[in-house]
Each structure stands twice: as structure tokens, then as C-alpha cells.
Design an enzyme around this catalytic site. Structure first.
Site, PDB file in Angstrom:
ATOM      1  N   CYS A  89      -1.496   3.944  -3.538  1.00 29.09           N
ATOM      2  CA  CYS A  89      -0.934   5.303  -3.485  1.00 29.09           C
ATOM      3  C   CYS A  89       0.590   5.247  -3.342  1.00 29.09           C
ATOM      4  CB  CYS A  89      -1.561   6.039  -2.304  1.00 29.09           C
ATOM      5  SG  CYS A  89      -0.807   7.612  -1.903  1.00 29.09           S
ATOM      6  N   CYS A  92       2.055   7.331  -0.439  1.00 31.69           N
ATOM      7  CA  CYS A  92       1.751   6.666   0.839  1.00 31.69           C
ATOM      8  C   CYS A  92       2.794   5.597   1.143  1.00 31.69           C
ATOM      9  CB  CYS A  92       0.368   6.019   0.792  1.00 31.69           C
ATOM     10  SG  CYS A  92      -0.982   7.181   0.527  1.00 31.69           S
TER      11      CYS A  92
END
Length: 168
Positions: A89, A92
């Protein structure tokens, strides 16, 4: 002295990579080992708990580690911020250093990181559907959630629930 991880050089510093919590400066690690030896603590768990108290984001890689950190959070009655993340991600990875900076500034808050691919049962329990998702817990109960890499909203929500008046 027994080391459970490995050494590497990052940003010009010798760093000890601790298997469950990530990067840690070797001098801090040695300090904690010496403290534990003086107090006759012999387990790696005590060292991990001491490091988590110092304002770091602690990664949970097993369900047992998750349960232990949640139990500690419930007993201490501190705000627990859980970052549900994934290695693939992009947002993230963008928000992770920001969360680390916040953790250093707020040692009164416990910060945990859970990889949804490793602990799918925990992610399902908290109904995580997007990454990153930040779940705010007090005494085991969800008090708030922030979905997405929203720095300002994350900081405001942490400040809102970390204050003593929010606990009352």
C-alpha cells in the site's frame, strides 16, 4: 550478550534490527538489555515492552503478540492507536514516518501496526476494508476510526482522545 536480530547500517548509524519491532539504534538496545540484566529480566518480551514505552510504533506479527499488546493497553487504560496497513500500500508507506514522528512526541499513547495480510483475523474483527485504517481504542473499545492517509485528521483524532478529559 545475545542478539536476536541483525546489524546493518542505516543513515550512517549502526542499527540493530529487532525482529518484532523494526529498526532500533544499537545504543538504545544495549541500554535496555543492561537495564533488564540489572533487574534480572531475562525475556525478549520485557525488552520489547520497554521499547514500546519509549514512543515507537510496535508491529504485531502474530495473534499472540496482538493479544498481549491489547491486554497491556487495556490494563494501562492508555489510548491505543492501531495502524492497519499493508506492505503493498503506497499511502501506508507515506503515512508510516509521520505516525512514527507522532509516536515519539506522544509517549502516553500506545501505537501498534498490523499488516492486514499477516493478521487477517484481526483485520476482519475490526472490519478493515481500506488501507491505511487507524482504529483508536480505549480499554478495549473502539472510540474512533480514521480511514486513509489523512495526516491532519489523524493528528486531531489522536489529540482529541489522548487528552485526560477525553478519558473521563
Amino acid at each position: 550478550m545475545t542478539f536476536y536480530g541483525k546489524f546493518t547500517i542505516r543513515s550512517g548509524l549502526w542499527v540493530y534490527i529487532y525482529p518484532l519491532t523494526g529498526y532500533l539504534n544499537i545504543h538504545r538496545y544495549i541500554k535496555f538489555v543492561e537495564i533488564c540484566k540489572l533487574k534480572k529480566y531475562r525475556t525478549k518480551q520485557v525488552i520489547r515492552e520497554k521499547m514500546a514505552e519509549e514512543g515507537q510504533v510496535t508491529s504485531c506479527h502474530t495473534v499472540d503478540a496482538w493479544k498481549l499488546h491489547m491486554q497491556n493497553g487495556n490494563e494501562s487504560k492508555k489510548l491505543v492507536v492501531v495502524d492497519f496497513t499493508a506492505s503493498w500500500c503506497g499511502p501506508c508507506r507515506t503515512i508510516a514516518p509521520i505516525l512514527g514522528e507522532i509516536a515519539k512526541k506522544m509517549p502516553e499513547v500506545t501505537f501498534l501496526k498490523v499488516d492486514v495480510d499477516e493478521l487477517t483475523t484481526v483485520a476482519e474483527e475490526y472490519e478493515v476494508q481500506a488501507m491505511p485504517t487507524f482504529v483508536f481504542l480505549k480499554e478495549g473499545k473502539v472510540v474512533d476510526t480514521v480511514v486513509g492517509a489523512k495526516k491532519d485528521e489523524l493528528q486531531l483524532t489522536i489529540a482529541k482522545h489522548a487528552t485526560p478529559t477525553a478519558a473521563a
